[in-house]
Design a protein around this motif. Structure first.
Motif, PDB file in Angstrom:
ATOM      1  N   VAL A 208       0.828  -1.215   0.000  1.00  0.00           N
ATOM      2  CA  VAL A 208       0.000   0.000   0.000  1.00  0.00           C
ATOM      3  C   VAL A 208       0.857   1.258   0.000  1.00  0.00           C
ATOM      4  O   VAL A 208       0.340   2.365  -0.169  1.00  0.00           O
ATOM      5  N   ASN A 209       2.161   1.103   0.180  1.00  0.00           N
ATOM      6  CA  ASN A 209       3.053   2.257   0.212  1.00  0.00           C
ATOM      7  C   ASN A 209       3.436   2.694  -1.199  1.00  0.00           C
ATOM      8  O   ASN A 209       3.353   1.920  -2.144  1.00  0.00           O
ATOM      9  N   ARG A 210       3.856   3.926  -1.313  1.00  0.00           N
ATOM     10  CA  ARG A 210       4.271   4.465  -2.603  1.00  0.00           C
ATOM     11  C   ARG A 210       5.517   3.740  -3.092  1.00  0.00           C
ATOM     12  O   ARG A 210       6.469   3.551  -2.339  1.00  0.00           O
ATOM     13  N   ASP A 211       5.490   3.317  -4.346  1.00  0.00           N
ATOM     14  CA  ASP A 211       6.624   2.617  -4.931  1.00  0.00           C
ATOM     15  C   ASP A 211       7.492   3.606  -5.698  1.00  0.00           C
ATOM     16  O   ASP A 211       7.003   4.373  -6.521  1.00  0.00           O
ATOM     17  N   ARG A 212       8.799   3.577  -5.430  1.00  0.00           N
ATOM     18  CA  ARG A 212       9.716   4.535  -6.054  1.00  0.00           C
ATOM     19  C   ARG A 212      10.676   3.861  -7.032  1.00  0.00           C
ATOM     20  O   ARG A 212      11.718   4.413  -7.364  1.00  0.00           O
ATOM     21  N   SER A 213      10.333   2.672  -7.490  1.00  0.00           N
ATOM     22  CA  SER A 213      11.193   1.962  -8.431  1.00  0.00           C
ATOM     23  C   SER A 213      10.925   2.452  -9.850  1.00  0.00           C
ATOM     24  O   SER A 213      10.143   3.388 -10.079  1.00  0.00           O
ATOM     25  N   THR A 214      11.547   1.795 -10.832  1.00  0.00           N
ATOM     26  CA  THR A 214      11.385   2.189 -12.231  1.00  0.00           C
ATOM     27  C   THR A 214       9.960   1.971 -12.735  1.00  0.00           C
ATOM     28  O   THR A 214       9.579   2.530 -13.762  1.00  0.00           O
ATOM     29  N   ILE A 215       9.174   1.153 -12.032  1.00  0.00           N
ATOM     30  CA  ILE A 215       7.780   0.932 -12.445  1.00  0.00           C
ATOM     31  C   ILE A 215       6.811   1.606 -11.469  1.00  0.00           C
ATOM     32  O   ILE A 215       5.631   1.281 -11.432  1.00  0.00           O
ATOM     33  N   GLY A 216       7.324   2.540 -10.684  1.00  0.00           N
ATOM     34  CA  GLY A 216       6.507   3.180  -9.659  1.00  0.00           C
ATOM     35  C   GLY A 216       5.241   3.831 -10.192  1.00  0.00           C
ATOM     36  O   GLY A 216       4.171   3.762  -9.566  1.00  0.00           O
ATOM     37  N   ALA A 217       5.339   4.478 -11.367  1.00  0.00           N
ATOM     38  CA  ALA A 217       4.168   5.167 -11.933  1.00  0.00           C
ATOM     39  C   ALA A 217       3.072   4.177 -12.305  1.00  0.00           C
ATOM     40  O   ALA A 217       1.882   4.435 -12.099  1.00  0.00           O
ATOM     41  N   ILE A 218       3.475   3.019 -12.851  1.00  0.00           N
ATOM     42  CA  ILE A 218       2.483   2.011 -13.238  1.00  0.00           C
ATOM     43  C   ILE A 218       1.851   1.391 -11.997  1.00  0.00           C
ATOM     44  O   ILE A 218       0.635   1.168 -11.947  1.00  0.00           O
ATOM     45  N   ILE A 219       2.672   1.110 -10.979  1.00  0.00           N
ATOM     46  CA  ILE A 219       2.139   0.570  -9.730  1.00  0.00           C
ATOM     47  C   ILE A 219       1.162   1.556  -9.103  1.00  0.00           C
ATOM     48  O   ILE A 219       0.105   1.177  -8.579  1.00  0.00           O
ATOM     49  N   SER A 220       1.470   2.833  -9.180  1.00  0.00           N
ATOM     50  CA  SER A 220       0.560   3.865  -8.658  1.00  0.00           C
ATOM     51  C   SER A 220      -0.773   3.840  -9.394  1.00  0.00           C
ATOM     52  O   SER A 220      -1.844   4.002  -8.783  1.00  0.00           O
ATOM     53  N   ASP A 221      -0.723   3.623 -10.721  1.00  0.00           N
ATOM     54  CA  ASP A 221      -1.965   3.523 -11.496  1.00  0.00           C
ATOM     55  C   ASP A 221      -2.794   2.320 -11.042  1.00  0.00           C
ATOM     56  O   ASP A 221      -4.021   2.396 -10.950  1.00  0.00           O
ATOM     57  N   ILE A 222      -2.118   1.206 -10.776  1.00  0.00           N
ATOM     58  CA  ILE A 222      -2.829   0.019 -10.295  1.00  0.00           C
ATOM     59  C   ILE A 222      -3.478   0.299  -8.941  1.00  0.00           C
ATOM     60  O   ILE A 222      -4.652  -0.030  -8.714  1.00  0.00           O
ATOM     61  N   GLN A 223      -2.717   0.933  -8.054  1.00  0.00           N
ATOM     62  CA  GLN A 223      -3.256   1.241  -6.727  1.00  0.00           C
ATOM     63  C   GLN A 223      -4.475   2.161  -6.817  1.00  0.00           C
ATOM     64  O   GLN A 223      -5.424   2.023  -6.048  1.00  0.00           O
TER      65      GLN A 223
END
Length: 282
Positions: A208-223
């Protein structure tokens, strides 16, 4: 002296600070990796700068950063000893590919460990969407393969989607996870299980935490799509349990076509013109 100049830019004096921070090629690499934050300081000393970087962000980011340092130095040595020069784009691709390879090794180790355990029949009470991705490293494209099964295990829909400008297999898997979540919304499911064989992507989707990896933006979209569901869960499965989605993605990449099949009706479509209430993901 000329021999003290940077072998890549031929501008500044080549010390470690220049190689890893000041060289224009190095700056381009960090920028292409979305690591421009490493310049958000005024620390002049290299070692203090490295300490600052490692104290700032996540283990995932530090892993990519260390891989970047290693390949920046390795490519610098290739220029000197082999006369082979690589562009910043080539080096950033190498970094992403190496990280993806490491993730693949971790996944394979997990699969071997899982397969060594006594098999248990998994009963699922919810609708399930399996996802996988196929990656074209020459053209930086990928295909997402999605297979939807009802509570009884019957396939009720399949879908394949094209993505362009994809940097790595890691990013391709994240796109597939996002497409699986979108498909669940479009099909009107309120309770859904999403299954994939990329352990790293699944773990990030569960977090549930913000992801700051190279796919962070896509993970944020999923969340951001999770509130559309009454209940949504993400599960890792071994590749051997994800063969349908894997085969669908590979075939779509090979024949260059996208398709959607639901309730026995197949509808080819083009990803760039597909319109739905959630918009395009590519």
């Amino acid at each position: 002296m000329v021999e003290d100049r940077c072998v890549r830019c031929h501008q500044g004096e080549e010390d470690t600070n220049h190689v890893f921070r000041l060289c224009p090629t190095t700056k381009e690499i960090w920028n292409q990796l979305n690591f421009t934050w490493v310049f958000n300081n005024s620390i002049p000393d290299l070692w203090n700068w490295l300490t600052w970087v490692f104290n700032q962000w996540t283990n995932e980011q530090c892993r990519i950063f260390c891989c970047g340092l290693w390949l920046i130095w390795a490519n610098r040595n290739k220029v000197i000893y082999e006369g082979k020069s690589s562009t910043s784009h080539d080096i950033s691709k190498q970094i992403n590919s190496y990280i993806s390879e490491l993730d693949g090794i971790k996944n394979k180790a997990f699969i071997l460990e899982t397969n060594a355990r006594p098999k248990q029949q998994v009963q699922r009470a919810n609708v399930v969407i399996y996802f996988d991705a196929a990656f074209d490293s020459l053209n930086f494209r990928s295909r997402s393969g999605l297979v939807v099964k009802d509570e009884g295990g019957r396939t009720i829909a399949i879908k394949s989607i094209l993505h362009v400008n994809v940097a790595s297999p890691f990013v391709a898997e994240a796109h597939a996870g996002f497409q699986a979540t979108k498909l669940g919304i479009n099909m009107g499911f309120h309770i859904l299980d999403i299954l994939g064989d990329s352990k790293t992507v699944i773990t990030k989707c569960q977090d549930v935490n913000r992801d700051r990896s190279t796919i962070g933006a896509i993970i944020s979209d999923i969340q951001s799509l999770k509130p559309h569901f009454q209940e949504i869960s993400f599960y890792f499965i071994p590749r051997l349990e994800n063969t349908e989605a894997h085969r669908l993605a590979k075939e779509a990449l090979k024949n260059g076509e996208e398709q959607y099949l639901e309730g026995g009706t197949s509808r080819p479509f083009r990803g760039e013109i597909e319109q739905n209430r959630l918009g395009s993901s590519s």
